[in-house]
Every structure is written in structure tokens, then in C-alpha cells.
Design a protein around this motif. Structure first.
Motif, PDB file in Angstrom:
ATOM      1  N   PRO A  91       7.768  -0.635  -2.297  1.00  0.00           N
ATOM      2  CA  PRO A  91       8.788  -0.432  -3.335  1.00  0.00           C
ATOM      3  C   PRO A  91       8.979   1.025  -3.744  1.00  0.00           C
ATOM      4  N   VAL A  92       7.918   1.830  -3.665  1.00  0.00           N
ATOM      5  CA  VAL A  92       8.026   3.237  -4.072  1.00  0.00           C
ATOM      6  C   VAL A  92       8.910   4.005  -3.095  1.00  0.00           C
ATOM      7  N   THR A  93       8.589   3.917  -1.803  1.00  0.00           N
ATOM      8  CA  THR A  93       9.389   4.649  -0.825  1.00  0.00           C
ATOM      9  C   THR A  93      10.782   4.058  -0.682  1.00  0.00           C
ATOM     10  N   ASP A  94      10.924   2.752  -0.862  1.00  0.00           N
ATOM     11  CA  ASP A  94      12.259   2.139  -0.796  1.00  0.00           C
ATOM     12  C   ASP A  94      13.188   2.751  -1.849  1.00  0.00           C
ATOM     13  N   THR A  95      12.680   2.878  -3.071  1.00  0.00           N
ATOM     14  CA  THR A  95      13.488   3.443  -4.156  1.00  0.00           C
ATOM     15  C   THR A  95      13.853   4.888  -3.858  1.00  0.00           C
ATOM     16  N   LEU A  96      12.875   5.653  -3.385  1.00  0.00           N
ATOM     17  CA  LEU A  96      13.125   7.060  -3.063  1.00  0.00           C
ATOM     18  C   LEU A  96      14.084   7.187  -1.888  1.00  0.00           C
ATOM     19  N   GLU A 138      14.317   5.074   8.462  1.00  0.00           N
ATOM     20  CA  GLU A 138      13.092   4.578   9.095  1.00  0.00           C
ATOM     21  C   GLU A 138      12.053   4.155   8.064  1.00  0.00           C
ATOM     22  N   ALA A 139      12.046   4.824   6.913  1.00  0.00           N
ATOM     23  CA  ALA A 139      11.120   4.406   5.852  1.00  0.00           C
ATOM     24  C   ALA A 139      11.476   3.015   5.345  1.00  0.00           C
ATOM     25  N   LEU A 140      12.765   2.701   5.266  1.00  0.00           N
ATOM     26  CA  LEU A 140      13.181   1.393   4.771  1.00  0.00           C
ATOM     27  C   LEU A 140      12.729   0.264   5.686  1.00  0.00           C
ATOM     28  N   VAL A 200       0.863  -1.182   0.000  1.00  0.00           N
ATOM     29  CA  VAL A 200       0.000   0.000   0.000  1.00  0.00           C
ATOM     30  C   VAL A 200       0.893   1.223   0.000  1.00  0.00           C
ATOM     31  N   TYR A 201       0.613   2.175  -0.880  1.00  0.00           N
ATOM     32  CA  TYR A 201       1.400   3.410  -0.946  1.00  0.00           C
ATOM     33  C   TYR A 201       0.451   4.596  -0.986  1.00  0.00           C
ATOM     34  N   ASN A 202       0.624   5.527  -0.056  1.00  0.00           N
ATOM     35  CA  ASN A 202      -0.176   6.747  -0.019  1.00  0.00           C
ATOM     36  C   ASN A 202       0.664   7.926  -0.485  1.00  0.00           C
ATOM     37  N   SER A 203       0.304   8.506  -1.619  1.00  0.00           N
ATOM     38  CA  SER A 203       1.029   9.686  -2.094  1.00  0.00           C
ATOM     39  C   SER A 203       0.436  10.935  -1.457  1.00  0.00           C
ATOM     40  N   LEU A 204       1.286  11.941  -1.241  1.00  0.00           N
ATOM     41  CA  LEU A 204       0.851  13.166  -0.585  1.00  0.00           C
ATOM     42  C   LEU A 204       0.674  14.290  -1.604  1.00  0.00           C
ATOM     43  N   PRO A 205      -0.434  15.034  -1.510  1.00  0.00           N
ATOM     44  CA  PRO A 205      -0.680  16.117  -2.474  1.00  0.00           C
ATOM     45  C   PRO A 205       0.091  17.379  -2.111  1.00  0.00           C
ATOM     46  N   ALA A 206       1.136  17.677  -2.838  1.00  0.00           N
ATOM     47  CA  ALA A 206       1.905  18.893  -2.578  1.00  0.00           C
ATOM     48  C   ALA A 206       2.554  19.367  -3.877  1.00  0.00           C
ATOM     49  N   GLY A 248       7.032  10.874   4.988  1.00  0.00           N
ATOM     50  CA  GLY A 248       5.675  11.370   4.875  1.00  0.00           C
ATOM     51  C   GLY A 248       4.692  10.310   4.427  1.00  0.00           C
ATOM     52  N   ALA A 249       5.189   9.259   3.764  1.00  0.00           N
ATOM     53  CA  ALA A 249       4.313   8.218   3.215  1.00  0.00           C
ATOM     54  C   ALA A 249       4.205   6.986   4.103  1.00  0.00           C
ATOM     55  N   VAL A 250       5.062   6.890   5.121  1.00  0.00           N
ATOM     56  CA  VAL A 250       5.033   5.723   6.009  1.00  0.00           C
ATOM     57  C   VAL A 250       5.027   6.196   7.464  1.00  0.00           C
TER      58      VAL A 250
END
Length: 352
Positions: A186-191, A177-179, A5-11, A231-233
Motif C-alpha cells: 500500500p505504501v509504494t502503491d500510493t506513491l 513496475e512497482a504497482l 512488507v515495506y522496506n524504506s530506504l535511508p536517504a 527502490g522499495a520493490v
């Protein structure tokens, strides 16, 4: 591929040199015309200059943003915003200014424009913290996410070398901490890997050449990437300990993150081996914990809580506070093990 599950933030993010000139237009794009500029005492000149540049669009300047966002400071700023009839806030400075803007938005719903001058990464998260009666608490809500983030590389050129290092390692903590977060994907891991790589490459250059614009650009992008991950996790033990040490014992924010991070990595590594292997690879070290410790120490950053003014007799209390309302964490949270972690951080021991 594992389900996630990945939640993107509107900014809206504006990145580059000289982007400060776009603040007025962004205020208009928000449908606003009465901005209150927020900054801290050390950045007051930047706040004054921005106020002058904005002209009639700026209705006032509040320059007493304070580390760890004390509620009494927020009370003052909210009252000023109401008295001036502000319809948005513009924060320019480090995490203190951005944190104050978030606290105001939480109470008033005023739109925010964040202009970070350090690598705190707070501007990229929907997390707000405040300190009251010596206890720092946090909450996560889209109400505190800035509508616009303006990253002007030029504003970071004057960030002192020492603050550059500790602020940069503070940003790296977000990616680490995101890792190993329970919500990693996978999205936040790459970032996160990209953010760690940019900062790990830029900080040694900036420690010797603070005016290196290319390294400044890499570090600022890395800070945004790392902040976006957090911000996503969810946050974990590292941030809980740093919030405890900062809010209850008033230790400096980025320096505390710098000292504690290697030890929280070591605590969690047995329960997050794959995640910390990724971090170690990016850092070019056999161990992520040792890689971060060595980076900080070799670049002249503080590496012990003793250096930051922590009292040894307060470690027991810190462990007790940290065990209250704990954040989700890969490794089980045990008071005696956390106390041992804090003792190692106090002494500045290199993690095993």
C-alpha cells in the motif's frame, strides 16, 4: 487490509529551486572535504561550474560518465578518485552520472551526493547496473544508495523538450513496475499513483512550455516518487527488456523505456488487472498500455524500436538474452510471447 512488507530506504532528500547552493554544506555534513565531481560530456559545463563553486573542497572533475555504465569507464573514474584522494563523489547530470557514482561507491564505499538534472529516478534506488562485453547486469545493495539527493528544480529548466518527455516516461516505468511488482504494498502503491499523476499532468505542459517552473517542479517530484517506488520493490520484465536492449544493442536509455513500456504493460495486464486499472485511472485512459502509448506519441516521442535504430534481425537475439536470468514478473515469461512483444515494439504498434 492485506499483510505486506515495506522496506524504506535511508536517504536525505533536499528538494526545491536553488538547492544546488547547499552542496558544500552537505559535503561537510558527511564529514568529507575532498569531493570528486562526476558528470557526462553533455553536462560538463554544469560540472565545471560546480567544481568552481566548491573551491578547495573539490579535488577534481570526471566528465566522461557514459550511458549504461560501461566497466572500463568505471575503472578510469575509480583510478582517478584514488589518485586524487577523494573521500566522496558528487554526481551532477542524468542517469549516466548517477550510475557512475553508484558504480564507484560499490567498489570503494565512498559516500555519494546525487544531483539529478533529468527524471531518470536512479538516484532514489539501491540498484546499480553495469555493462561489460555487451551484457548489462544489475544488483541491489544499500552500498550504492546515495547518502544525499539534491533536487534543484532550476537545473531541469534547460532539459530539452524531447528529452523531458522520454525521461519522464522512463520515470513512469518505475511506478508501473512497482504497482505490479511481486513486492507491491500500500505504501509504494500510493506513491506510485502520485508520481504517475504528477508526471502525466506535467509532461504535456512541458512539451509546449519547457520553462514552466511549476510543471518542472511537479515532474521532478514525480520522478522522485516513481524512483522511490522502484527502490522499495523488485524490477520485472520491463526493466529486463530495457537493460537487454540498452546493454547489448546500445539503444538510448530513456527512449528505449518510452518505446517498450506500453508493450510490457500489455503483456502483464491480464495477470495484474487491479494494478493496471489503477494506472489507467491515473492516466485517464481505459487502458494503461494505450494511455502510455498515446501520451508518448502525442507528445512527439519515439514509439518504435525501429526509430531508435534497432535492427529487425536482432529481435530474436534480444528475446534470447532477455530470457536469461529473468526478473520476477506477474505474467509467465515465454520466449515466443516476448519475441512478439518485441516485434510490436519494433513496428510501433498501438497495444490492443
Amino acid at each position: 487490509m492485506q499483510p505486506f512488507v515495506y522496506n524504506s530506504l535511508p536517504a536525505r532528500v533536499i528538494f526545491g529551486p536553488g538547492t544546488l547552493s547547499q552542496v558544500g554544506r552537505e559535503i561537510q555534513n558527511l564529514g568529507c572535504s575532498k569531493a570528486l565531481v562526476l558528470t557526462g560530456p553533455s553536462q560538463s559545463k554544469k560540472g565545471e561550474a560546480l567544481k568552481e563553486d566548491l573551491g578547495d573542497v573539490c579535488v577534481g572533475l570526471y566528465s566522461n560518465a557514459t550511458m549504461h555504465t560501461p566497466t572500463n569507464i568505471t575503472d578510469e573514474a575509480v583510478e582517478l578518485a584514488k589518485n586524487l584522494g577523494a573521500d566522496c563523489v558528487v554526481a551532477i547530470g542524468g542517469g549516466s552520472a548517477v550510475g557512475l557514482a553508484k558504480a564507484i561507491a560499490l567498489r570503494t564505499d565512498l559516500p555519494q551526493i546525487a544531483i539529478p538534472t533529468s527524471y531518470s529516478g536512479s538516484e532514489a534506488t539501491a540498484i546499480s547496473g553495469q555493462t561489460e562485453n555487451g551484457i548489462k547486469t544489475t544488483q541491489k545493495t544499500l552500498k550504492v544508495l546515495p547518502e544525499v539527493i539534491i533536487y534543484d528544480v532550476d537545473l531541469t529548466l534547460t532539459l530539452p523538450a524531447q528529452m523531458t518527455i522520454t525521461s519522464g516516461i522512463n520515470a513512469m516505468a518505475h511506478a508501473v513496475e512497482a504497482l505490479y511488482s511481486t513486492e507491491s504494498n500500500p505504501v509504494t502503491d500510493t506513491l506510485a499513483e502520485q508520481g504517475l499523476a504528477r508526471l502525466a499532468g506535467a509532461l504535456p505542459i512541458l512539451s509546449k512550455d519547457p520553462q514552466n517552473s511549476e510543471a518542472r517542479s511537479d515532474a521532478l517530484f514525480g520522478a522522485w516518487a516513481c524512483g522511490s517506488c522502484l527502490g522499495a520493490v523488485s524490477m520485472a520484465l520491463h526493466h529486463k527488456l530495457c537493460h537487454t536492449l540498452g546493454g547489448t544493442f546500445n539503444l538510448p536509455h530513456s527512449e528505449t523505456h518510452t518505446v517498450v513500456l506500453p508493450h510490457t504493460i500489455a503483456y502483464n495486464t491480464p495477470f495484474a488487472t487491479a494494478a493496471m486499472t489503477k494506472a489507467a485511472r491515473v492516466l485517464g485512459s481505459a487502458s494503461a498500455a494505450q494511455g502510455v502509448f498515446d501520451l508518448a506519441k502525442n507528445l512527439g516521442a519515439p514509439y518504435s524500436l525501429k526509430q531508435l535504430g534497432m535492427k529487425e534481425e536482432d529481435l530474436e537475439r534480444a528475446a534470447d538474452v532477455a530470457m536469461k536470468s529473468p526478473y520476477p514478473n506477474p505474467a509467465p515469461l515465454e520466449r515466443e510471447k516476448i519475441l512478439s512483444l518485441l516485434r510490436d515494439a519494433y513496428e510501433g504498434k498501438r497495444p490492443l
